[in-house]
Design an enzyme around this catalytic site. Structure first.
Site, PDB file in Angstrom:
ATOM      1  N   HIS A 268       0.597  -1.447  -0.252  1.00 32.19           N
ATOM      2  CA  HIS A 268       0.183  -0.164  -0.402  1.00 32.19           C
ATOM      3  C   HIS A 268       0.587   1.345   0.139  1.00 32.19           C
ATOM      4  CE1 HIS A 268      -3.539  -2.112   0.523  1.00 32.19           C
ATOM      5  NE2 HIS A 268      -2.841  -2.860   1.833  1.00 32.19           N
ATOM      6  N   ASP A 324      -4.739  -8.510  -3.059  1.00 36.19           N
ATOM      7  CA  ASP A 324      -5.372  -7.998  -2.035  1.00 36.19           C
ATOM      8  C   ASP A 324      -6.171  -8.494  -2.022  1.00 36.19           C
ATOM      9  OD1 ASP A 324      -5.219  -7.153   0.669  1.00 36.19           O
ATOM     10  OD2 ASP A 324      -5.146  -5.034  -0.426  1.00 36.19           O
TER      11      ASP A 324
END
Ligand SMILES: [Zn+2]
Length: 457
Positions: A268, A324
């Protein structure tokens, strides 16, 4: 030696015609010769498959179950509550079924390797299974069945907040202390032994879940060159907690107290400051972007332009993409969302490509290089020594017709409702044919049965 002849192929030096790719007995590329003939001919456009550097496979099972507004404002943290309730019911059989479907979809969607950031270890009461690596065995079984290349990253999770605060009840299936984690790592290594092409690393979950000291210990448990992945700066609340408790935001804290280098992948990094991103770029670490999930969770937009400006060449900086939460699985979806977020934020077009370059090719090659580094799977691309992990695009697909070169990739990423990916080869072996993985239908049926049971519980 097998020889495959492709009508067109994207090589590190660019597009070439009539490319003869010679494979060794393990499925690695032994030679690449453009303008050739002979071999097994494919009327196809061959491009390298992308590594998916960040997956939590089991979350595919809850895709779409957290899209109803709650009584108060929804956020990553309310989504996490739904996720904890969902996983309370999952058995090892369920996890294998869901991972098999997720991995089949990844292959169909252009990913030929998955980095599984694997944190669901124990039974619903938080007790280790008789084999502490039972769940890792199930992930490896799903990879073996579908044919996707696996980088297994067992996750260390011990605390509920930065500074070593106690964990929450919903986290009990993830937890290990150091010795337990060392046993889990050894069991997980055994789980992938014999899985051709597999690589291994570890993933301290985040600075919420692991202290600096624990991260040092985990690093010492790995072998030279094995990668380390960690979630960092995904959420503003996480950054603020980190500042309050550790005195620094998470990326700066990791740079100063752990020391980051090319072995590291920071998942991220959404709220990294320009200074942190510049230091990260200099350290040679990879940023693991998950644009579809970050959009779904409302995380925020990664500061790709400052990151690019901090890189020492004209590249965007080292990055890769991951699916993810697996809310939707596709290489093109990740790259398109990454670019569109920048366009929307900066009211511009072709935000991430250097002047005169194709956006899709810039992003594809960037994500290939960074993802391969982050999963210790090199070399990357259609080049000697690399795995023959290839996507064969259909040149007659309506989105690709009458185009050539980089415009094929631009169409693949931005302009195809249906996928032009016809066949997928992993280690030279065909695992997707005519756009379909052979296990998809059976995996869908198994996952439907799992969901029906869980939703009725
Ligand atoms: Zn994640």
């Amino acid at each position: 030696m097998r020889k495959l002849l492709f009508a067109h192929a994207l090589l590190p030096e660019g597009w070439r015609r009539d490319v003869l790719v010679t494979l060794d007995g393990t499925g690695r590329i032994a030679g690449v010769a453009p303008d050739s003939d002979g071999g097994e001919r494919h009327d196809a456009i061959a491009i390298p498959g992308l590594p998916n550097l960040h997956s939590h496979a089991f979350q595919r099972g809850m895709a779409g179950l957290a899209e109803q507004a709650g009584p108060a404002e929804d956020s990553f943290w309310t989504w996490r509550e739904v996720m904890y309730r969902f996983l309370a019911h999952l058995t090892p059989d369920d996890v294998e079924a869901i991972a098999t479907l997720a991995y089949a979809e990844m292959l169909e969607g252009g990913f030929t390797r998955v980095g599984e950031f694997h944190y669901l270890h124990h039974d619903p009461e938080g007790r280790p299974y008789a084999n502490p690596a039972e769940m890792a065995e199930r992930i490896a079984a799903a990879a073996r069945a579908t044919g996707i290349q696996l980088t297994l990253l067992p996750c260390f999770y011990a605390h509920g907040e930065a500074g070593g605060a106690p964990p929450l009840p919903g986290q009990r299936r993830f937890l290990n202390e150091r010795d337990g984690f060392a046993r889990l790592l050894e069991g997980s290594r055994r789980a992938i032994a014999g899985l051709e092409g597999a690589t291994f690393g570890a993933a301290p979950h985040s600075l919420r879940a692991a202290t600096f000291e624990e991260i040092h210990d985990i690093t010492a448990m790995l072998r030279a060159g094995e990668p380390l992945h960690i979630h960092a700066a995904e959420q503003v609340k996480e950054v603020e907690a980190c500042r309050a408790i550790l005195g620094q935001p998470p990326i700066a804290a990791l740079l100063d107290s752990v020391g980051l280098d090319a072995r590291w992948c920071l998942i991220h990094s959404t709220h990294g400051t320009p200074r942190e991103l510049a230091d990260l770029a200099r350290a040679g670490a990879v940023v693991g972007l998950c644009p579809v999930t970050e959009s779904n969770l409302g995380d925020g937009i990664f500061a790709a332009l400052p990151y690019r400006d901090a890189a020492d060449d004209s590249s965007i900086g080292r990055f890769g993409v991951g699916t993810d939460s697996n809310i939707l699985i596709g290489a093109a979806d990740e790259l398109r969302t990454m670019e569109y977020a920048q366009r929307l934020a900066h009211r511009t077009r072709n935000a991430l490509a250097p002047r005169g370059a194709s956006t899709a090719r810039t992003l594809w090659e960037g994500a290939l290089a960074g993802g391969t580094q982050a999963l210790a799977a090199g070399p990357a691309g259609i080049t000697p020594g690399a795995w023959a992990d290839l996507l064969l695009l259909d040149p007659a697909h309506p989105a690709l017709a009458a185009r050539d070169g980089d415009r094929w990739l631009d169409a693949l990423v931005f302009a195809s409702r249906t996928s032009p990916i016809r066949d997928v080869l992993v280690r030279g072996r065909r695992v997707v044919e005519a756009g379909r993985h052979p296990l998809r239908a059976a995996a869908e049926a198994r996952v439907a049965a799992v969901l029906a049971r869980i939703l009725a519980a």
